[in-house]
Design a protein around this motif. Structure first.
Motif, PDB file in Angstrom:
ATOM      1  N   VAL A 287      -4.364  -6.821 -11.813  1.00  0.00           N
ATOM      2  CA  VAL A 287      -3.353  -7.730 -11.270  1.00  0.00           C
ATOM      3  C   VAL A 287      -3.037  -8.827 -12.287  1.00  0.00           C
ATOM      4  O   VAL A 287      -3.928  -9.583 -12.672  1.00  0.00           O
ATOM      5  CB  VAL A 287      -3.823  -8.400  -9.956  1.00  0.00           C
ATOM      6  N   SER A 288      -1.793  -8.875 -12.700  1.00  0.00           N
ATOM      7  CA  SER A 288      -1.323  -9.974 -13.546  1.00  0.00           C
ATOM      8  C   SER A 288      -0.531 -10.946 -12.690  1.00  0.00           C
ATOM      9  O   SER A 288      -0.079 -10.600 -11.599  1.00  0.00           O
ATOM     10  CB  SER A 288      -0.391  -9.458 -14.635  1.00  0.00           C
ATOM     11  N   THR A 289      -0.383 -12.141 -13.190  1.00  0.00           N
ATOM     12  CA  THR A 289       0.521 -13.070 -12.522  1.00  0.00           C
ATOM     13  C   THR A 289       1.578 -13.504 -13.521  1.00  0.00           C
ATOM     14  O   THR A 289       1.331 -13.540 -14.728  1.00  0.00           O
ATOM     15  CB  THR A 289      -0.219 -14.316 -12.029  1.00  0.00           C
ATOM     16  N   TYR A 290       2.736 -13.838 -12.984  1.00  0.00           N
ATOM     17  CA  TYR A 290       3.788 -14.337 -13.859  1.00  0.00           C
ATOM     18  C   TYR A 290       4.621 -15.348 -13.096  1.00  0.00           C
ATOM     19  O   TYR A 290       4.793 -15.254 -11.889  1.00  0.00           O
ATOM     20  CB  TYR A 290       4.667 -13.199 -14.381  1.00  0.00           C
TER      21      TYR A 290
ATOM     22  N   THR B 119       0.831  -1.209   0.000  1.00  0.00           N
ATOM     23  CA  THR B 119       0.000   0.000   0.000  1.00  0.00           C
ATOM     24  C   THR B 119       0.863   1.255   0.000  1.00  0.00           C
ATOM     25  O   THR B 119       0.632   2.190  -0.769  1.00  0.00           O
ATOM     26  CB  THR B 119      -0.922   0.026   1.236  1.00  0.00           C
ATOM     27  N   GLN B 120       1.878   1.250   0.880  1.00  0.00           N
ATOM     28  CA  GLN B 120       2.726   2.446   0.948  1.00  0.00           C
ATOM     29  C   GLN B 120       3.441   2.682  -0.379  1.00  0.00           C
ATOM     30  O   GLN B 120       3.629   3.828  -0.793  1.00  0.00           O
ATOM     31  CB  GLN B 120       3.743   2.295   2.086  1.00  0.00           C
ATOM     32  N   MET B 121       3.792   1.594  -1.034  1.00  0.00           N
ATOM     33  CA  MET B 121       4.453   1.741  -2.326  1.00  0.00           C
ATOM     34  C   MET B 121       3.487   2.357  -3.343  1.00  0.00           C
ATOM     35  O   MET B 121       3.865   3.228  -4.130  1.00  0.00           O
ATOM     36  CB  MET B 121       4.951   0.380  -2.802  1.00  0.00           C
TER      37      MET B 121
ATOM     38  N   PHE C  78      -9.148 -15.492   6.104  1.00  0.00           N
ATOM     39  CA  PHE C  78     -10.288 -15.118   6.941  1.00  0.00           C
ATOM     40  C   PHE C  78     -10.956 -13.832   6.470  1.00  0.00           C
ATOM     41  O   PHE C  78     -12.094 -13.550   6.829  1.00  0.00           O
ATOM     42  CB  PHE C  78      -9.840 -14.975   8.398  1.00  0.00           C
ATOM     43  N   LYS C  79     -10.236 -13.064   5.662  1.00  0.00           N
ATOM     44  CA  LYS C  79     -10.845 -11.833   5.157  1.00  0.00           C
ATOM     45  C   LYS C  79     -11.980 -12.139   4.198  1.00  0.00           C
ATOM     46  O   LYS C  79     -12.823 -11.299   3.946  1.00  0.00           O
ATOM     47  CB  LYS C  79      -9.791 -10.989   4.439  1.00  0.00           C
ATOM     48  N   GLN C  80     -11.959 -13.362   3.656  1.00  0.00           N
ATOM     49  CA  GLN C  80     -13.021 -13.716   2.711  1.00  0.00           C
ATOM     50  C   GLN C  80     -14.111 -14.528   3.391  1.00  0.00           C
ATOM     51  O   GLN C  80     -14.917 -15.183   2.746  1.00  0.00           O
ATOM     52  CB  GLN C  80     -12.414 -14.507   1.551  1.00  0.00           C
ATOM     53  N   TRP C  81     -14.090 -14.560   4.712  1.00  0.00           N
ATOM     54  CA  TRP C  81     -15.098 -15.311   5.450  1.00  0.00           C
ATOM     55  C   TRP C  81     -15.641 -14.373   6.514  1.00  0.00           C
ATOM     56  O   TRP C  81     -15.048 -14.189   7.569  1.00  0.00           O
ATOM     57  CB  TRP C  81     -14.445 -16.556   6.058  1.00  0.00           C
ATOM     58  N   ASP C  82     -16.777 -13.773   6.212  1.00  0.00           N
ATOM     59  CA  ASP C  82     -17.293 -12.675   7.036  1.00  0.00           C
ATOM     60  C   ASP C  82     -17.409 -13.024   8.504  1.00  0.00           C
ATOM     61  O   ASP C  82     -17.117 -12.215   9.380  1.00  0.00           O
ATOM     62  CB  ASP C  82     -18.651 -12.215   6.499  1.00  0.00           C
ATOM     63  N   ALA C  83     -17.859 -14.261   8.778  1.00  0.00           N
ATOM     64  CA  ALA C  83     -18.114 -14.619  10.170  1.00  0.00           C
ATOM     65  C   ALA C  83     -16.837 -14.631  10.994  1.00  0.00           C
ATOM     66  O   ALA C  83     -16.868 -14.487  12.208  1.00  0.00           O
ATOM     67  CB  ALA C  83     -18.784 -15.987  10.236  1.00  0.00           C
TER      68      ALA C  83
ATOM     69  N   THR D  42      -1.611  -8.619  -2.261  1.00  0.00           N
ATOM     70  CA  THR D  42      -1.562  -7.913  -3.547  1.00  0.00           C
ATOM     71  C   THR D  42      -2.977  -7.676  -4.072  1.00  0.00           C
ATOM     72  O   THR D  42      -3.310  -6.565  -4.508  1.00  0.00           O
ATOM     73  CB  THR D  42      -0.755  -8.732  -4.578  1.00  0.00           C
ATOM     74  N   ILE D  43      -3.794  -8.721  -4.017  1.00  0.00           N
ATOM     75  CA  ILE D  43      -5.170  -8.589  -4.502  1.00  0.00           C
ATOM     76  C   ILE D  43      -5.912  -7.531  -3.680  1.00  0.00           C
ATOM     77  O   ILE D  43      -6.628  -6.679  -4.224  1.00  0.00           O
ATOM     78  CB  ILE D  43      -5.896  -9.953  -4.388  1.00  0.00           C
ATOM     79  N   ALA D  44      -5.693  -7.570  -2.358  1.00  0.00           N
ATOM     80  CA  ALA D  44      -6.398  -6.616  -1.490  1.00  0.00           C
ATOM     81  C   ALA D  44      -6.000  -5.177  -1.799  1.00  0.00           C
ATOM     82  O   ALA D  44      -6.848  -4.289  -1.885  1.00  0.00           O
ATOM     83  CB  ALA D  44      -6.101  -6.945  -0.020  1.00  0.00           C
ATOM     84  N   VAL D  45      -4.715  -4.941  -1.981  1.00  0.00           N
ATOM     85  CA  VAL D  45      -4.265  -3.573  -2.252  1.00  0.00           C
ATOM     86  C   VAL D  45      -4.739  -3.138  -3.643  1.00  0.00           C
ATOM     87  O   VAL D  45      -5.137  -1.989  -3.846  1.00  0.00           O
ATOM     88  CB  VAL D  45      -2.724  -3.471  -2.139  1.00  0.00           C
TER      89      VAL D  45
END
Lengths: 358, 307, 361
Positions: free
Chosen positions: A125-128, A80-82, C186-191, A101-104
């Protein structure tokens, strides 16, 4: 002064130079590293590619990196900071950064993300990853030809599909040229612990192995083989050329530079799209380090021919007939493995004797 | 599974090499703890020894000088710990942890230019006559000089603590610092010397890693060896001879585990790697259940002369 | 000749003054170190101490992150400080933290994919109990056999680490994770997700619990008889025994609280900021918390501030890496120095400097 010191000082000079000409830069590319760039293996090669990419764009691209980012809550913050510093594209170079990565990426839709070795993608988001198993095939061939004791040692890190693929690929191709060959696999549960790696190499050598393959990052096994004398090894991730011509007779080199250059170019051009790249020898992502004269000329020629066949796509490293370890059929004559099975590989092929832990 | 491929002679020789770094660090820490001080910063001193030893050895192509440099560096790094805990009465646990952080950070900064270099070779010393013995010659008498040195050091520490007056004073300081002080012994000076000795030994242990066992310098290469050294001192119930047993046992379990894998045995790696720690706890319990208070009575307690 | 003389009472003035002096000294020496490394010293200090709080670009994100980073440190340190006050040296909080996370995550995953609102509380409970149980091992051994708790708790940390590696790649591995180690996310499991309670504040249940723990510890130590007994045990063990304090009870209480809080912290971390149980989720919080406990002088309010300060140097250090290319190792050295200076300056709280000849000892 050795090669790497030179490179480090060059990198330092480069880093200073880039800050001085900051106003010419068009975009910023960020890198998140799991280890220190000086690990001599995985992170080292990513960092080399970062420097090559920066040099390629000659001032147009600024690169930043953060080293030793643990695969914990710290990863999400680091990424995130990046993104907040204004990075336009961020390469996260370890499997454990996948979910962060997905979350950010969700929070920064305008920033492009590239995650190495994972399988989750998004619009930005790509993967390699690289088909290291192609390189393992070449190693297996040389190993099978070169071994006199018919015992090949394999230092494995963590039982994940990538490592298992490597073992299978090396085994299949060693067995093909030497039906008597046996593999001893040692699991270290770490990617990087020089002392443990050295001990593992010694244990394999003392148990009769005269070829040691490694899927861990340090050069410690090379040093142990050198000390033991007539044992051959292969460089892992980086060329490890300082141990050539013996014990290191060849190597698998992760060459990320062409990919990084292409992806950053795509950002510059505005043509970047989310993709899934899994390249091998053909695309240059997997390099085979120079095969030294310790290998007889005919073996070297065969190995290079195998490399060519893999590169052109004319031959696939997992081509039937192949059975699984339990004796069940996997691939029929001439059939090649599909990427899905390879990506999730959790079984040994027939002939390997030990069991995969867990 | 075919365990016949494990050669016991080579196995024991390997164990000796693998145990030497922790043996060196542990025997140093034993002296420190005998004087009543708990220094948790062994890891930091080890890794500083590893990098300085490597740097000195590479710059002078002399592993011998490398070991000297490593011992000095370890001792030097332990100095702030010694001053803080002895003169400023700081808490030993916290200061030790601080020492570890300083050592890890410092070593990585010092080591940057040395990454990827090779260590100068360190010759093996075949002890005349003994090294020609069948089996034992290869197993015990064909090592490099630091292996013999570490064993000699254990004997020396044992003799020092048991037979010399200085050793007696050191133990007295560790058991009852107030009484020792009342008898006119300089508690602080003795402890500072012990801490410096411990630092030097940890430095040597680290250098053995970077110059012989691995041999190369990489960031974070001690990977917890310093903590194992701490465990060994406890396992040994503060007796030099048992430190050697403990170090060889710890080294033995890890090397044996690798050998079993190499021979094709299925071993639960992750759980087996926890076994030395469990054994240590067991030993601790047995010692304390016997009622023998093996730990120096003043261990970890700050000392102030005007109490 | 200079010598130190013990103060009859710890100096209130120095208690406030010494951390300020220590941080100031760290800035000076750290600045010199940064200059040696070829980085602008003033800017580096500013990036570390100022930017995470007030930089236009980052502060909106990094301020809440201070809480995320400090939360577990404070929660663990509070538990440890109570024991340290009594002279019970539990340095195995890392192990209790790990076991809490494993037990809590395991308890939750056993009911996957239930969406019952009871899941998260049950996980917190299981996490706390896991940490508590792990801390009970040194407690039982200490009271039953007189075994040294420093060493047992430390050894158990390594055992916990091995168990973590084993379960994260075995028993609790995500069955849909393509064979990679690591539990379900766990972020993908609300409970089970320990989400932010108020968006963009960093405030999750772990942080709330940490704040409650600070208040609770303050009340316990200053108002409750148990707090008095704990302090008495630490300062004058013999007097404590004469006045009827049962040492075993104090041991069980102190280690139990520390384990409970560390275990809960571990659970909050895996279900929240980390998201996943992996072999490396722990990142050394249990050890850093020991430092936080001492930086905070074992006082609840001090620990709160010390936890935030430590978090600040972590996050500021990351920013310095990012913006100035400062090596990560330099930050570690910087933190180690800060601890040294704080410990050194602390001496003036309990001692005063005297000139002149040494009196009769």
């Amino acid at each position: 002064m050795n090669r790497r010191t030179l490179l480090t000082s060059a990198a330092l000079a480069l880093a200073l130079a880039t800050t001085a000409f900051a106003q010419d830069e068009e975009i910023t590319a960020g890198f998140i590293y799991i280890g220190p760039p000086g690990d001599g293996g995985w992170t080292y090669e990513h960092d080399q590619a970062r420097q090559k990419m920066e040099a390629h764009f000659d001032g147009k691209v600024k690169t930043i990196y953060q080293e030793n980012v643990p695969e914990s809550a710290d990863a999400e913050r680091a990424i995130t900071q990046m993104a907040l510093t204004g990075a336009d594209i961020i390469f996260t170079t370890s499997f454990g950064y996948m979910d962060p990565t997905i979350a950010v990426a969700q929070k920064f839709p305008d920033v492009k993300f590239e995650h190495a070795t994972g399988y989750k993608r998004a619009d930005n988001v790509s993967t390699y990853s690289a088909r290291f198993y192609e390189g393992r095939a070449v190693q297996g061939h040389i190993a099978g030809k070169m071994t006199k004791t018919n015992k090949i040692g394999y230092i494995a890190s963590v039982p994940i599909p990538e490592v298992i693929r490597g073992i299978n690929s090396a085994y299949i191709h060693a067995k093909k040229v030497n039906p008597d060959v046996e593999f001893s696999v040692i699991w270290l549960y770490t990617w990087f612990d020089p002392a443990k790696e050295a001990d593992a190499a010694r244990a394999l050598i003392e148990n009769g192995a005269d070829v040691v393959l490694q899927h861990t990052d340090s050069t410690a096994p090379q040093a142990a083989a050198q000390e033991a004398g007539n044992v051959i090894t292969f460089g892992q991730a980086s060329d490890m050329a300082e141990y050539a011509p013996m014990p290191r007779v060849s190597s698998i080199i992760d060459d990320w530079a062409p990919y990084y250059i292409a992806r950053v170019q795509a950002v510059l051009d505005g043509t970047w799209e989310s993709t899934d790249t899994w390249d091998g020898i053909g695309a240059g992502m997997v390099g085979i380090g120079e095969i030294t004269d310790a290998v007889p000329a005919d073996v070297k020629a065969e190995a290079l021919a195998l490399k060519e066949a893999l590169a052109s796509g004319e031959y696939h490293a997992f081509t039937g007939p192949l059975k699984k370890q339990d004796g069940s059929d996997w691939l029929a004559e001439g059939e090649v493995a599909d990427d899905g099975t390879l990506a999730g590989m959790d079984f040994y092929v027939e002939g390997l004797t030990a069991e995969i832990p867990n | 599974m075919d365990l016949s491929s494990i050669n016991p002679v080579l196995l024991i020789a390997s164990i000796m090499v693998s145990a030497t770094p922790i043996l060196l660090a542990a025997i140093g820490e034993l002296v420190v703890e005998k004087s009543g001080v708990l220094n948790l910063g062994v890891e930091g001193m080890m890794i500083t020894g590893a990098v300085v030893g490597f740097a000195v050895a590479v710059s002078n192509t002399s592993p011998g000088l490398g070991f000297v440099g490593a011992a000095l560096a370890g001792a030097l790094l332990s100095l702030p710990f010694a001053l803080l805990t002895q003169y400023l009465m700081s808490n030993q646990v916290a200061t030790g942890l601080g020492l570890m952080m300083v050592g890890l950070g410092l070593s990585s900064l010092i080591g940057k230019p040395y990454e990827g270099m090779k260590a100068p070779p360190f010759p093996k010393v075949e002890i005349p006559l003994l090294s020609d013995l069948p089996i034992f010659g290869r197993m015990l008498f064909s090592h490099d000089i630091m292996v013999y040195f570490s064993v000699a050091l254990v004997v020396a520490v044992w003799a020092f603590l048991k037979y010399t007056r200085a050793g007696l004073i050191l133990r007295a300081v560790g058991e009852a610092h107030d009484s020792a002080h009342a008898l006119g012994y300089k508690v602080r000076h003795i402890r500072i010397l012990a801490i410096l000795f411990g630092g030097a030994c940890a430095g040597l242990g680290g250098a053995y890693l970077s110059l012989v066992r691995v041999p190369q310098w990489t960031e974070g290469m001690t990977a917890g060896a310093g903590w194992i050294a701490l465990a060994i001192v406890v396992f040994a119930s503060w007796r030099p001879g048992r430190v050697a047993v403990g170090a060889y046992l710890f080294g033995g379990v890890s090397v044996l585990q690798l050998n079993l894998q190499a021979a094709g045995a299925d071993v639960p790696v992750a759980l087996l790697s926890a076994s030395p720690y469990l054994i240590t706890i067991l030993v601790l319990v047995i010692i304390s259940a016997r009622g023998a208070h093996a730990a120096p009575a003043s261990l970890g307690r700050p000392f102030h002369a005007s109490h | 000749m200079l010598r130190l003389e013990k103060r009859p009472q710890p100096s209130q003035l120095w208690m406030v003054l010494s951390p300020i002096i220590a941080v100031f000294l760290t800035m000076i020496v750290g600045g010199i170190m940064f200059a040696i490394l070829g980085k602008p010293p003033f800017e580096a200090i500013k990036v570390i101490f100022w930017d995470p709080l007030f930089n236009d670009q980052f502060a909106a994100y990094s301020r809440p992150q201070l809480l995320v980073k400090a939360g577990p440190l404070i929660l663990i340190a509070i538990g440890l400080s109570i024991g340290f006050k009594a002279g019970i040296w539990n340095i195995g909080a890392e192990g209790q933290y790990i076991m809490g996370a494993i037990c809590g995550a395991g308890a939750g995953l056993a009911f996957y994919p239930s969406e019952s609102f009871l899941i998260f509380p049950a996980m917190v409970l299981a996490g706390g109990l896991g940490g508590w149980a792990w801390a009970m091992v040194p407690a039982v051994l200490k009271t039953r056999f007189g075994t040294n708790e420093i060493l047992v708790s430390l050894m158990l940390t390594y055992v916990a680490q091995s168990i973590l590696i084993s379960v994260s790649s075995g028993l609790l591995r995500n069955p849909e994770g393509m064979g990679f180690p690591g539990s379900r996310n766990f972020k993908q499991w609300d409970a089970a997700f320990n989400a932010e309670l108020i968006a963009n504040t960093g405030l999750h249940w772990g942080v709330v619990t940490a704040l409650i723990a600070v208040i609770g510890a303050y009340l316990l130590m200053s108002r409750h008889i148990m707090g008095f007994n704990i302090r008495l045990t630490g300062e004058a063990p013999r007097a404590a025994r004469f006045s009827g304090v049962k040492p075993a009870r104090v041991v069980f209480f102190c280690l139990g609280i520390a384990g409970l809080l560390a275990g809960a912290a571990g659970l909050f971390e895996v279900t929240g900021p980390a998201g996943q149980l992996t072999g490396s989720f722990n990142a050394g919080y249990g050890f850093t918390a020991i430092i936080v406990a001492f930086l905070g002088r074992l006082h609840p309010v001090g620990i709160l501030l010390a936890g935030l300060l430590m978090a600040l140097t972590y996050i500021g250090g990351e920013l310095a890496q990012l913006m100035l290319g400062l090596p990560g190792a330099a930050i570690q050295l910087f933190q180690g120095m800060m601890l040294f200076f704080l410990l050194a300056a602390d001496v003036f709280t309990n001692f005063r400097l005297r000139f002149g000849k040494k009196g009769v000892a």
